[in-house]
Design an enzyme around this catalytic site. Structure first.
Site, PDB file in Angstrom:
ATOM      1  N   ARG A 171       0.832  -1.209   0.000  1.00  0.00           N
ATOM      2  CA  ARG A 171       0.000   0.000   0.000  1.00  0.00           C
ATOM      3  C   ARG A 171       0.863   1.255   0.000  1.00  0.00           C
ATOM      4  O   ARG A 171       0.427   2.316  -0.432  1.00  0.00           O
ATOM      5  CB  ARG A 171      -0.883   0.038   1.257  1.00  0.00           C
ATOM      6  CG  ARG A 171      -1.973  -0.991   1.307  1.00  0.00           C
ATOM      7  CD  ARG A 171      -2.601  -1.045   2.702  1.00  0.00           C
ATOM      8  NE  ARG A 171      -3.198   0.199   3.131  1.00  0.00           N
ATOM      9  CZ  ARG A 171      -4.431   0.606   2.804  1.00  0.00           C
ATOM     10  NH1 ARG A 171      -5.174  -0.136   2.022  1.00  0.00           N
ATOM     11  NH2 ARG A 171      -4.907   1.737   3.255  1.00  0.00           N
ATOM     12  N   ARG A 175       9.981   5.244  -3.082  1.00  0.00           N
ATOM     13  CA  ARG A 175      10.473   5.938  -4.276  1.00  0.00           C
ATOM     14  C   ARG A 175      11.824   6.601  -4.029  1.00  0.00           C
ATOM     15  O   ARG A 175      12.144   6.951  -2.900  1.00  0.00           O
ATOM     16  CB  ARG A 175       9.438   6.932  -4.813  1.00  0.00           C
ATOM     17  CG  ARG A 175       8.829   7.875  -3.828  1.00  0.00           C
ATOM     18  CD  ARG A 175       7.971   8.909  -4.557  1.00  0.00           C
ATOM     19  NE  ARG A 175       6.545   8.609  -4.535  1.00  0.00           N
ATOM     20  CZ  ARG A 175       5.703   9.008  -3.576  1.00  0.00           C
ATOM     21  NH1 ARG A 175       6.141   9.720  -2.565  1.00  0.00           N
ATOM     22  NH2 ARG A 175       4.427   8.724  -3.644  1.00  0.00           N
ATOM     23  N   ARG A 250      -9.127  -6.394  13.136  1.00  0.00           N
ATOM     24  CA  ARG A 250      -8.440  -5.565  14.116  1.00  0.00           C
ATOM     25  C   ARG A 250      -9.348  -4.405  14.468  1.00  0.00           C
ATOM     26  O   ARG A 250     -10.040  -3.834  13.609  1.00  0.00           O
ATOM     27  CB  ARG A 250      -7.119  -5.016  13.557  1.00  0.00           C
ATOM     28  CG  ARG A 250      -6.074  -6.050  13.372  1.00  0.00           C
ATOM     29  CD  ARG A 250      -5.637  -6.716  14.653  1.00  0.00           C
ATOM     30  NE  ARG A 250      -4.758  -5.889  15.460  1.00  0.00           N
ATOM     31  CZ  ARG A 250      -4.321  -6.233  16.658  1.00  0.00           C
ATOM     32  NH1 ARG A 250      -4.723  -7.369  17.224  1.00  0.00           N
ATOM     33  NH2 ARG A 250      -3.494  -5.439  17.321  1.00  0.00           N
ATOM     34  N   ARG A 281      -0.129   5.586  16.240  1.00  0.00           N
ATOM     35  CA  ARG A 281       0.063   6.932  15.683  1.00  0.00           C
ATOM     36  C   ARG A 281      -0.788   7.940  16.427  1.00  0.00           C
ATOM     37  O   ARG A 281      -1.730   7.569  17.152  1.00  0.00           O
ATOM     38  CB  ARG A 281      -0.254   6.963  14.182  1.00  0.00           C
ATOM     39  CG  ARG A 281      -1.641   6.501  13.824  1.00  0.00           C
ATOM     40  CD  ARG A 281      -1.810   6.371  12.292  1.00  0.00           C
ATOM     41  NE  ARG A 281      -3.062   5.710  11.975  1.00  0.00           N
ATOM     42  CZ  ARG A 281      -3.381   5.219  10.792  1.00  0.00           C
ATOM     43  NH1 ARG A 281      -2.551   5.316   9.770  1.00  0.00           N
ATOM     44  NH2 ARG A 281      -4.547   4.637  10.597  1.00  0.00           N
ATOM     45  N   GLU A 301      -4.008   6.283  18.624  1.00  0.00           N
ATOM     46  CA  GLU A 301      -4.635   5.047  18.142  1.00  0.00           C
ATOM     47  C   GLU A 301      -3.963   3.835  18.775  1.00  0.00           C
ATOM     48  O   GLU A 301      -2.762   3.622  18.603  1.00  0.00           O
ATOM     49  CB  GLU A 301      -4.523   4.943  16.620  1.00  0.00           C
ATOM     50  CG  GLU A 301      -5.261   6.058  15.904  1.00  0.00           C
ATOM     51  CD  GLU A 301      -5.358   5.851  14.393  1.00  0.00           C
ATOM     52  OE1 GLU A 301      -5.018   4.754  13.897  1.00  0.00           O
ATOM     53  OE2 GLU A 301      -5.764   6.807  13.715  1.00  0.00           O
ATOM     54  N   TYR A 349      -9.670  -5.005   2.643  1.00  0.00           N
ATOM     55  CA  TYR A 349      -8.997  -3.805   3.130  1.00  0.00           C
ATOM     56  C   TYR A 349      -9.152  -2.715   2.054  1.00  0.00           C
ATOM     57  O   TYR A 349      -8.211  -2.307   1.417  1.00  0.00           O
ATOM     58  CB  TYR A 349      -7.522  -4.162   3.362  1.00  0.00           C
ATOM     59  CG  TYR A 349      -6.666  -3.172   4.127  1.00  0.00           C
ATOM     60  CD1 TYR A 349      -7.159  -1.965   4.597  1.00  0.00           C
ATOM     61  CD2 TYR A 349      -5.345  -3.476   4.379  1.00  0.00           C
ATOM     62  CE1 TYR A 349      -6.346  -1.095   5.294  1.00  0.00           C
ATOM     63  CE2 TYR A 349      -4.524  -2.615   5.071  1.00  0.00           C
ATOM     64  CZ  TYR A 349      -5.026  -1.418   5.527  1.00  0.00           C
ATOM     65  OH  TYR A 349      -4.211  -0.555   6.212  1.00  0.00           O
ATOM     66  N   ASP A 351      -9.903   0.898   0.356  1.00  0.00           N
ATOM     67  CA  ASP A 351      -9.851   2.345   0.565  1.00  0.00           C
ATOM     68  C   ASP A 351     -11.194   2.922   0.108  1.00  0.00           C
ATOM     69  O   ASP A 351     -11.962   2.265  -0.591  1.00  0.00           O
ATOM     70  CB  ASP A 351      -8.712   2.962  -0.252  1.00  0.00           C
ATOM     71  CG  ASP A 351      -7.355   2.630   0.354  1.00  0.00           C
ATOM     72  OD1 ASP A 351      -7.266   2.498   1.581  1.00  0.00           O
ATOM     73  OD2 ASP A 351      -6.382   2.509  -0.420  1.00  0.00           O
TER      74      ASP A 351
HETATM   75  N1  UDP Z   1       3.383   0.649   7.951  1.00  0.00           N
HETATM   76  C1  UDP Z   1       4.594   0.563   8.588  1.00  0.00           C
HETATM   77  N2  UDP Z   1       5.126   1.678   9.164  1.00  0.00           N
HETATM   78  C2  UDP Z   1       4.492   2.872   9.140  1.00  0.00           C
HETATM   79  C3  UDP Z   1       3.254   2.966   8.478  1.00  0.00           C
HETATM   80  C4  UDP Z   1       2.715   1.838   7.898  1.00  0.00           C
HETATM   81  O1  UDP Z   1       5.199  -0.502   8.636  1.00  0.00           O
HETATM   82  O2  UDP Z   1       5.022   3.833   9.699  1.00  0.00           O
HETATM   83  C5  UDP Z   1       2.815  -0.580   7.359  1.00  0.00           C
HETATM   84  C6  UDP Z   1       1.925  -1.324   8.353  1.00  0.00           C
HETATM   85  O3  UDP Z   1       2.080  -2.703   8.130  1.00  0.00           O
HETATM   86  C7  UDP Z   1       0.542  -0.881   7.952  1.00  0.00           C
HETATM   87  C8  UDP Z   1       0.692  -0.807   6.438  1.00  0.00           C
HETATM   88  O4  UDP Z   1       2.005  -0.285   6.257  1.00  0.00           O
HETATM   89  O5  UDP Z   1      -0.445  -1.804   8.338  1.00  0.00           O
HETATM   90  C9  UDP Z   1      -0.326   0.048   5.728  1.00  0.00           C
HETATM   91  O6  UDP Z   1      -0.288   1.352   6.261  1.00  0.00           O
HETATM   92  P1  UDP Z   1      -1.430   2.411   5.972  1.00  0.00           P
HETATM   93  O7  UDP Z   1      -0.932   3.725   6.418  1.00  0.00           O
HETATM   94  O8  UDP Z   1      -1.873   2.256   4.556  1.00  0.00           O
HETATM   95  O9  UDP Z   1      -2.575   1.902   6.953  1.00  0.00           O
HETATM   96  P2  UDP Z   1      -3.995   2.549   7.349  1.00  0.00           P
HETATM   97  O10 UDP Z   1      -3.867   4.040   7.197  1.00  0.00           O
HETATM   98  O11 UDP Z   1      -5.010   1.899   6.479  1.00  0.00           O
HETATM   99  O12 UDP Z   1      -4.127   2.158   8.788  1.00  0.00           O
END
Ligand code: UDP
Length: 370
Positions: A171, A175, A250, A281, A301, A349, A351
């Protein structure tokens, strides 16, 4: 009134379906067990700040039709998601890009970054990544995996990275440019005025009735549903009374507080990637809309395993759950007048843009009412 469609769940999937079906001339009854519309994209206004009560939602898509669709219901601002990650006393930019690499290794050029990552990946000898851990290691090497991925992911999912599907980490872009945009999509932004207003506008049609605080299990006991079509957006396993077993999700516990400071963390999203910090976060909601209010609202969270009574947020799409989901799908196929949609109904999952796309595709198959 007996509606043509009963839509269970007033979230994004249900609202788009209701809106489209009403446009086609059908009457819809939308029920939701919560006391508000908009499902998990619900935003509530606290002293002028739109607070994403069920987690931060940043709209992004490369699907032009979906973008044009959503823009009928709101004007979007120019917000670009650029999270920051704290690991111990170090600060990194996300997603993984030249700013991250420069900070991690004290280098400057893409060539140097690639050389370091290549060196680390070669030592691991991973050819075909089979899980999230191998996928992450093969994309960004061991240093970034250890500092920015492993701890966060294990907190977020409550599982070892080697037990999680690789697609979760895909996801995030990786880059070799100095570009902190978390998404690669062509269109991105936050709706000015919040998400709840979008759903309100979708449901604002004389053919749509909304009944809140109404559980499907109770509703079906007191209403004859034989003559109507049902669109069910709740958990598919719940619909079938968990007869084949429970799917895993989850859940997230949000600790939200208003603070008497103008700017708490300087960014909408700050990830805490080490294992020992209990939350994943902190969201500072005002920054999604460039807010200048005198106070601020933040949400920590805490990720946790779902159990009855908690809100399900993320499907755990590992093999065991996927297999169980497929078994439920077989049952779903036998339900004559019911279709399943949304993150919980499809156990995906998704978006937001994919939810809208799925709802548009589904309603497109339905002919207008004569
Ligand atoms: N992820 C990570 N470190 C970060 C942010 C995300 O390893 O700092 C990984 C983690 O496995 C997470 C996945 O990337 O479940 C997808 O993150 P995303 O931000 O897309 O999750 P969402 O916003 O849907 O909770």
């Amino acid at each position: 009134m007996q509606a043509d469609y009963l839509i269970v769940g007033a979230g994004l999937y249900g609202a788009v379906c209701a809106h489209e079906l009403a446009e086609k001339g059908y009457t819809c009854m939308v029920i939701d067990r919560r006391d508000h519309i908009a499902g998990n994209i619900y935003t509530e206004n606290i002293h002028g700040i739109n607070v994403h009560r069920y987690g931060a939602h940043i709209f992004h898509t490369s699907d032009r039709e979906v973008w044009q669709y959503i823009c009928q219901f709101a004007e979007f601002n120019q917000y670009i998601n650029s999270p920051v990650a704290f690991y111990q006393d170090e600060v990194y930019n996300l997603p993984f890009n030249m700013n991250t690499f420069a900070k991690m290794w004290g280098i400057r050029t893409p060539e140097e970054a690639k050389r370091i990552i290549r060196g680390q990946v070669e030592q691991l000898g991973i050819t075909e990544p089979r899980n999230l851990e191998e996928q992450a290691l093969s994309l960004v090497g061991t240093d970034i995996y250890r500092k920015l991925i492993k701890g966060y992911t294990e907190k977020q999912w409550g599982r070892d990275c080697s037990e999680l599907p690789a697609f979760i980490i895909k996801r995030l872009p990786c880059r070799f440019t100095y570009d902190n945009n978390y998404f690669n999509d062509r269109y991105q932004g936050i709706p000015i005025g919040g998400y709840t207003a979008i759903v309100e506008r979708m449901l604002n049609d004389g053919r749509i009735q909304v009944q809140l605080g109404t559980d499907y299990a109770d509703y079906r006991k007191t209403h004859d549903l034989s003559g109507c079509q049902i669109i069910y957006t709740g958990c598919i396993d719940e619909y079938f009374g968990y007869s084949l077993g429970t799917l895993q999700y989850r859940s997230v516990r949000f600790e939200t507080e208003e603070l008497p400071v103008e700017n708490y963390q300087g960014n909408a999203v700050v990830n805490y990637t080490e294992r020992s910090v209990p939350y994943t976060r902190i969201i500072e909601h005002k920054h999604f809309e460039f807010g200048t209010q005198p106070t601020t609202v933040i949400s920590r969270e805490y990720s946790q395993e779902w159990s009855l009574g908690l809100e399900p947020y993320y499907p755990v799409n590992d093999e065991r759950n996927q297999e169980l989901f497929r078994a439920y799908e077989q049952l779903a196929g036998k339900e004559k007048n019911v279709s399943f949609g949304g993150r919980l109904g499809n156990y995906r999952y998704y978006d937001m843009d994919k939810v809208i796309r799925a709802a548009l595709d589904y309603t497109e198959t339905i002919a207008s009412r004569k």
